[in-house]
Design a protein around this motif. Structure first.
Motif, PDB file in Angstrom:
ATOM      1  N   ALA A 216       9.668   9.652 -25.297  1.00  0.00           N
ATOM      2  CA  ALA A 216      10.238   8.390 -25.759  1.00  0.00           C
ATOM      3  C   ALA A 216      10.566   7.446 -24.602  1.00  0.00           C
ATOM      4  O   ALA A 216      10.307   6.244 -24.688  1.00  0.00           O
ATOM      5  CB  ALA A 216      11.487   8.652 -26.599  1.00  0.00           C
ATOM      6  N   GLN A 217      11.126   7.953 -23.510  1.00  0.00           N
ATOM      7  CA  GLN A 217      11.478   7.099 -22.376  1.00  0.00           C
ATOM      8  C   GLN A 217      10.242   6.455 -21.756  1.00  0.00           C
ATOM      9  O   GLN A 217      10.230   5.264 -21.462  1.00  0.00           O
ATOM     10  CB  GLN A 217      12.244   7.908 -21.319  1.00  0.00           C
ATOM     11  N   LEU A 218       9.199   7.220 -21.596  1.00  0.00           N
ATOM     12  CA  LEU A 218       7.969   6.700 -21.011  1.00  0.00           C
ATOM     13  C   LEU A 218       7.307   5.679 -21.935  1.00  0.00           C
ATOM     14  O   LEU A 218       6.830   4.637 -21.484  1.00  0.00           O
ATOM     15  CB  LEU A 218       7.001   7.832 -20.705  1.00  0.00           C
ATOM     16  N   VAL A 219       7.319   5.948 -23.218  1.00  0.00           N
ATOM     17  CA  VAL A 219       6.728   5.023 -24.188  1.00  0.00           C
ATOM     18  C   VAL A 219       7.478   3.696 -24.169  1.00  0.00           C
ATOM     19  O   VAL A 219       6.872   2.622 -24.135  1.00  0.00           O
ATOM     20  CB  VAL A 219       6.718   5.642 -25.602  1.00  0.00           C
ATOM     21  N   MET A 220       8.817   3.750 -24.168  1.00  0.00           N
ATOM     22  CA  MET A 220       9.603   2.508 -24.158  1.00  0.00           C
ATOM     23  C   MET A 220       9.396   1.746 -22.854  1.00  0.00           C
ATOM     24  O   MET A 220       9.301   0.516 -22.866  1.00  0.00           O
ATOM     25  CB  MET A 220      11.076   2.816 -24.387  1.00  0.00           C
ATOM     26  N   ALA A 221       9.296   2.440 -21.739  1.00  0.00           N
ATOM     27  CA  ALA A 221       9.049   1.773 -20.462  1.00  0.00           C
ATOM     28  C   ALA A 221       7.700   1.068 -20.477  1.00  0.00           C
ATOM     29  O   ALA A 221       7.560  -0.056 -20.009  1.00  0.00           O
ATOM     30  CB  ALA A 221       9.110   2.792 -19.321  1.00  0.00           C
ATOM     31  N   ARG A 222       6.705   1.725 -21.036  1.00  0.00           N
ATOM     32  CA  ARG A 222       5.369   1.140 -21.087  1.00  0.00           C
ATOM     33  C   ARG A 222       5.328  -0.070 -22.008  1.00  0.00           C
ATOM     34  O   ARG A 222       4.715  -1.083 -21.688  1.00  0.00           O
ATOM     35  CB  ARG A 222       4.373   2.206 -21.541  1.00  0.00           C
ATOM     36  N   TRP A 223       5.982   0.012 -23.152  1.00  0.00           N
ATOM     37  CA  TRP A 223       5.960  -1.100 -24.101  1.00  0.00           C
ATOM     38  C   TRP A 223       6.723  -2.314 -23.592  1.00  0.00           C
ATOM     39  O   TRP A 223       6.398  -3.435 -23.944  1.00  0.00           O
ATOM     40  CB  TRP A 223       6.519  -0.659 -25.452  1.00  0.00           C
ATOM     41  N   THR A 224       7.731  -2.099 -22.758  1.00  0.00           N
ATOM     42  CA  THR A 224       8.491  -3.232 -22.240  1.00  0.00           C
ATOM     43  C   THR A 224       7.936  -3.748 -20.922  1.00  0.00           C
ATOM     44  O   THR A 224       8.286  -4.845 -20.500  1.00  0.00           O
ATOM     45  CB  THR A 224       9.969  -2.848 -22.027  1.00  0.00           C
ATOM     46  N   GLY A 225       7.101  -2.956 -20.262  1.00  0.00           N
ATOM     47  CA  GLY A 225       6.589  -3.354 -18.957  1.00  0.00           C
ATOM     48  C   GLY A 225       7.603  -3.131 -17.853  1.00  0.00           C
ATOM     49  O   GLY A 225       7.414  -3.583 -16.735  1.00  0.00           O
ATOM     50  N   SER A 226       8.686  -2.427 -18.150  1.00  0.00           N
ATOM     51  CA  SER A 226       9.762  -2.201 -17.185  1.00  0.00           C
ATOM     52  C   SER A 226       9.582  -0.881 -16.461  1.00  0.00           C
ATOM     53  O   SER A 226      10.421  -0.002 -16.517  1.00  0.00           O
ATOM     54  CB  SER A 226      11.108  -2.204 -17.905  1.00  0.00           C
ATOM     55  N   TYR A 227       8.492  -0.732 -15.799  1.00  0.00           N
ATOM     56  CA  TYR A 227       8.281   0.485 -15.033  1.00  0.00           C
ATOM     57  C   TYR A 227       7.371   0.173 -13.860  1.00  0.00           C
ATOM     58  O   TYR A 227       6.670  -0.816 -13.851  1.00  0.00           O
ATOM     59  CB  TYR A 227       7.679   1.595 -15.895  1.00  0.00           C
ATOM     60  N   LYS A 228       7.418   1.020 -12.880  1.00  0.00           N
ATOM     61  CA  LYS A 228       6.590   0.842 -11.696  1.00  0.00           C
ATOM     62  C   LYS A 228       5.622   2.001 -11.612  1.00  0.00           C
ATOM     63  O   LYS A 228       5.855   3.061 -12.152  1.00  0.00           O
ATOM     64  CB  LYS A 228       7.458   0.774 -10.455  1.00  0.00           C
ATOM     65  N   PHE A 229       4.554   1.792 -10.917  1.00  0.00           N
ATOM     66  CA  PHE A 229       3.511   2.806 -10.816  1.00  0.00           C
ATOM     67  C   PHE A 229       3.741   3.771  -9.663  1.00  0.00           C
ATOM     68  O   PHE A 229       3.116   4.805  -9.589  1.00  0.00           O
ATOM     69  CB  PHE A 229       2.145   2.133 -10.657  1.00  0.00           C
ATOM     70  N   GLY A 230       4.626   3.429  -8.735  1.00  0.00           N
ATOM     71  CA  GLY A 230       4.908   4.309  -7.624  1.00  0.00           C
ATOM     72  C   GLY A 230       4.004   4.097  -6.422  1.00  0.00           C
ATOM     73  O   GLY A 230       4.149   4.762  -5.410  1.00  0.00           O
ATOM     74  N   ASN A 231       3.072   3.163  -6.502  1.00  0.00           N
ATOM     75  CA  ASN A 231       2.132   2.959  -5.399  1.00  0.00           C
ATOM     76  C   ASN A 231       2.358   1.638  -4.675  1.00  0.00           C
ATOM     77  O   ASN A 231       1.521   1.216  -3.899  1.00  0.00           O
ATOM     78  CB  ASN A 231       0.694   3.030  -5.906  1.00  0.00           C
ATOM     79  N   GLU A 232       3.485   0.988  -4.911  1.00  0.00           N
ATOM     80  CA  GLU A 232       3.700  -0.328  -4.318  1.00  0.00           C
ATOM     81  C   GLU A 232       3.723  -0.275  -2.790  1.00  0.00           C
ATOM     82  O   GLU A 232       3.122  -1.086  -2.113  1.00  0.00           O
ATOM     83  CB  GLU A 232       4.996  -0.952  -4.830  1.00  0.00           C
ATOM     84  N   ARG A 233       4.424   0.716  -2.224  1.00  0.00           N
ATOM     85  CA  ARG A 233       4.506   0.814  -0.771  1.00  0.00           C
ATOM     86  C   ARG A 233       3.143   1.152  -0.175  1.00  0.00           C
ATOM     87  O   ARG A 233       2.741   0.597   0.840  1.00  0.00           O
ATOM     88  CB  ARG A 233       5.538   1.867  -0.380  1.00  0.00           C
ATOM     89  N   THR A 234       2.427   2.050  -0.809  1.00  0.00           N
ATOM     90  CA  THR A 234       1.100   2.426  -0.328  1.00  0.00           C
ATOM     91  C   THR A 234       0.150   1.238  -0.376  1.00  0.00           C
ATOM     92  O   THR A 234      -0.615   0.999   0.564  1.00  0.00           O
ATOM     93  CB  THR A 234       0.524   3.575  -1.186  1.00  0.00           C
ATOM     94  N   ALA A 235       0.195   0.463  -1.437  1.00  0.00           N
ATOM     95  CA  ALA A 235      -0.682  -0.699  -1.569  1.00  0.00           C
ATOM     96  C   ALA A 235      -0.351  -1.755  -0.522  1.00  0.00           C
ATOM     97  O   ALA A 235      -1.244  -2.420   0.001  1.00  0.00           O
ATOM     98  CB  ALA A 235      -0.564  -1.290  -2.971  1.00  0.00           C
ATOM     99  N   ARG A 236       0.920  -1.905  -0.202  1.00  0.00           N
ATOM    100  CA  ARG A 236       1.309  -2.897   0.799  1.00  0.00           C
ATOM    101  C   ARG A 236       0.726  -2.565   2.163  1.00  0.00           C
ATOM    102  O   ARG A 236       0.372  -3.451   2.926  1.00  0.00           O
ATOM    103  CB  ARG A 236       2.837  -2.959   0.881  1.00  0.00           C
ATOM    104  N   ASP A 237       0.585  -1.275   2.468  1.00  0.00           N
ATOM    105  CA  ASP A 237       0.082  -0.853   3.771  1.00  0.00           C
ATOM    106  C   ASP A 237      -1.431  -0.710   3.833  1.00  0.00           C
ATOM    107  O   ASP A 237      -1.981  -0.370   4.878  1.00  0.00           O
ATOM    108  CB  ASP A 237       0.730   0.479   4.163  1.00  0.00           C
ATOM    109  N   HIS A 238      -2.115  -0.955   2.731  1.00  0.00           N
ATOM    110  CA  HIS A 238      -3.571  -0.831   2.703  1.00  0.00           C
ATOM    111  C   HIS A 238      -4.193  -1.921   3.583  1.00  0.00           C
ATOM    112  O   HIS A 238      -3.712  -3.050   3.637  1.00  0.00           O
ATOM    113  CB  HIS A 238      -4.081  -0.967   1.264  1.00  0.00           C
TER     114      HIS A 238
END
Length: 77
Positions: free
Chosen positions: A46-68
């Motif tokens: 339920a928590q993951l579904v609600m996060a996905r439907w609201t768009g209020s979640y991060k993928f966890g790769n933001e720091r890695t993408a910044r350093d690419h």
């Protein structure tokens, strides 16, 4: 990556669903979208579904993408 938390939802008599995150309204779903959400939230995390439907979640790769290499020189650096 930590699992999403802090989401709750309430279903109303008019068929709408209100999703809140830590006490603040994150989304209101009506009609067909509300029905699809209720089906999905009942069959999964339920928590993951609600996060996905609201768009209020991060993928966890933001720091890695910044350093690419292709992103160097963009934004903060």
């Amino acid at each position: 990556m930590p699992a999403p938390s802090g989401f709750t939802y309430s279903s109303h008599g008019d068929g709408s669903v209100v999703i809140t995150h830590r006490g603040r309204r994150a989304a209101t779903l009506r009609g067909d979208r509300a029905a699809r959400f209720l089906d999905e939230v009942g069959s999964g995390d339920a928590q993951l579904v609600m996060a996905r439907w609201t768009g209020s979640y991060k993928f966890g790769n933001e720091r890695t993408a910044r350093d690419h290499p292709r992103n160097r020189g963009r934004g903060r650096r």
